[in-house]
Motif scaffolding. Structure first.
Motif, PDB file in Angstrom:
ATOM      1  N   ASP A   1     -23.782 -11.935  -4.256  1.00 47.16           N
ATOM      2  CA  ASP A   1     -23.666 -11.606  -5.710  1.00 47.16           C
ATOM      3  C   ASP A   1     -22.887 -10.518  -6.223  1.00 47.16           C
ATOM      4  O   ASP A   1     -23.337  -9.555  -5.914  1.00 47.16           O
ATOM      5  N   LYS A   2     -21.659 -10.743  -6.576  1.00 45.19           N
ATOM      6  CA  LYS A   2     -20.754  -9.850  -6.635  1.00 45.19           C
ATOM      7  C   LYS A   2     -20.804  -9.045  -7.959  1.00 45.19           C
ATOM      8  O   LYS A   2     -20.246  -7.682  -7.971  1.00 45.19           O
ATOM      9  N   ARG A   3     -21.708  -9.378  -8.654  1.00 48.98           N
ATOM     10  CA  ARG A   3     -21.964  -8.617  -9.789  1.00 48.98           C
ATOM     11  C   ARG A   3     -22.634  -7.336  -9.690  1.00 48.98           C
ATOM     12  O   ARG A   3     -22.618  -6.361 -10.505  1.00 48.98           O
ATOM     13  N   GLY A   4     -23.198  -7.182  -8.500  1.00 50.78           N
ATOM     14  CA  GLY A   4     -23.943  -6.206  -7.961  1.00 50.78           C
ATOM     15  C   GLY A   4     -23.247  -5.117  -7.115  1.00 50.78           C
ATOM     16  O   GLY A   4     -23.862  -4.156  -7.013  1.00 50.78           O
ATOM     17  N   TRP A   5     -22.102  -5.623  -7.053  1.00 46.91           N
ATOM     18  CA  TRP A   5     -21.277  -4.635  -6.068  1.00 46.91           C
ATOM     19  C   TRP A   5     -20.924  -3.456  -6.864  1.00 46.91           C
ATOM     20  O   TRP A   5     -20.251  -3.241  -8.046  1.00 46.91           O
ATOM     21  N   LYS A   6     -20.881  -2.123  -6.000  1.00 45.95           N
ATOM     22  CA  LYS A   6     -20.565  -0.858  -6.442  1.00 45.95           C
ATOM     23  C   LYS A   6     -19.390  -0.479  -5.605  1.00 45.95           C
ATOM     24  O   LYS A   6     -19.025  -0.534  -4.654  1.00 45.95           O
ATOM     25  N   LYS A   7     -18.527   0.402  -6.440  1.00 43.94           N
ATOM     26  CA  LYS A   7     -17.421   1.056  -5.673  1.00 43.94           C
ATOM     27  C   LYS A   7     -17.885   2.440  -5.033  1.00 43.94           C
ATOM     28  O   LYS A   7     -18.655   3.273  -5.687  1.00 43.94           O
TER      29      LYS A   7
ATOM     30  N   THR B   1     -24.386  -5.087  -0.619  1.00 43.41           N
ATOM     31  CA  THR B   1     -25.624  -5.226   0.409  1.00 43.41           C
ATOM     32  C   THR B   1     -24.914  -5.519   1.945  1.00 43.41           C
ATOM     33  O   THR B   1     -24.248  -6.187   2.193  1.00 43.41           O
ATOM     34  N   LEU B   2     -26.079  -4.978   3.010  1.00 36.69           N
ATOM     35  CA  LEU B   2     -25.754  -5.080   4.324  1.00 36.69           C
ATOM     36  C   LEU B   2     -25.689  -6.537   4.711  1.00 36.69           C
ATOM     37  O   LEU B   2     -24.963  -6.985   5.420  1.00 36.69           O
ATOM     38  N   PRO B   3     -26.825  -7.397   4.161  1.00 33.98           N
ATOM     39  CA  PRO B   3     -26.748  -8.797   4.534  1.00 33.98           C
ATOM     40  C   PRO B   3     -25.464  -9.586   4.065  1.00 33.98           C
ATOM     41  O   PRO B   3     -24.775 -10.636   4.655  1.00 33.98           O
ATOM     42  N   GLU B   4     -24.983  -9.078   2.774  1.00 35.19           N
ATOM     43  CA  GLU B   4     -23.467  -9.855   2.142  1.00 35.19           C
ATOM     44  C   GLU B   4     -22.140  -9.300   3.114  1.00 35.19           C
ATOM     45  O   GLU B   4     -21.634 -10.067   3.319  1.00 35.19           O
TER      46      GLU B   4
END
Length: 213
Positions: free
Chosen positions: A35-41, A165-168
């Motif tokens: 879910d890329k919408r939750g990715w932070k930089k 996240t680590l699983p991603e």
């Protein structure tokens, strides 16, 4: 085989662009929801730190074709030679080290003890408890400026990186590592064919093997 290798290399570049950018909705990869919408930089300085070594580098004139310790430098070739100088060996952390060519802009990922060759080789590890190979691929996906034979490490520090996240991270690494394996097998196969041709030329051109006309 060479044409197929080129296609596989382009496929990997396409996968890296797709998987490492924040474009697109959520999807499933290797049984993991991405879910890329939750990715932070995160800034470079928050993710990476230099792998410190006090070991001396091996000069190119001292490279051996065979030896105990593989030599890593900033060139295109993954392992450039070997040395038996045990005072030059660096103990690689269990999760691996990222190698960056400060002049060449080439990245490598290693998980074995090694010696450093020539100048301009920068070594990186993570400050965070994430998958280092995910961030290796993130570095490979960067578009760094080209200053010729100048130093490029300063540009790395200007980038920010997505931190899933680590699983991603592990699911993405699994796909890209499979692509790497395909490329590696093709490269080995091509090299074997070249060696066969070289051996055959030696037999034919020295008259060891005669051809009936």
């Amino acid at each position: 085989k060479q044409k197929l290798l080129q296609e596989k290399q382009w496929q990997k570049k396409y996968l890296m662009r797709k998987l490492l950018s924040q474009d697109g909705a959520s999807f499933t990869l290797c049984g993991t929801t991405i879910d890329k919408r939750g990715w932070k930089k995160e800034k470079f300085e928050n993710i990476f730190k230099k792998f410190i070594t006090q070991k001396h580098s091996i000069q190119s004139l001292d490279y051996l074709n065979k030896g105990k310790i593989p030599i890593i430098d900033q060139g295109q070739k993954f392992i450039v030679g070997f040395t038996n100088d045990e005072t030059a060996i660096n103990q690689c952390p269990a999760n691996g080290v990222i190698v960056f060519g400060d002049h060449t802009r080439i990245f490598k990922f290693i998980k074995f003890d090694f010696a450093i060759g020539a100048d301009g080789t920068q070594l990186l590890e993570l400050k965070i408890a994430d998958d280092i190979k995910f961030f290796y691929y993130s570095l490979c996906n960067l578009k760094l400026p080209n200053d010729g034979y100048g130093r490029h490490f300063k540009y790395l520090k200007e980038f920010s990186f997505f931190r899933p996240t680590l699983p991603e991270q592990r699911a993405i690494v699994q796909v890209l590592s499979a692509a790497d394996k395909e490329i590696e097998l093709l490269q080995k196969s091509i090299e074997q064919e070249k060696q066969k041709k070289k051996a055959l030329m030696q037999l034919l051109l020295t008259g060891t093997v005669r051809v009936k006309i």
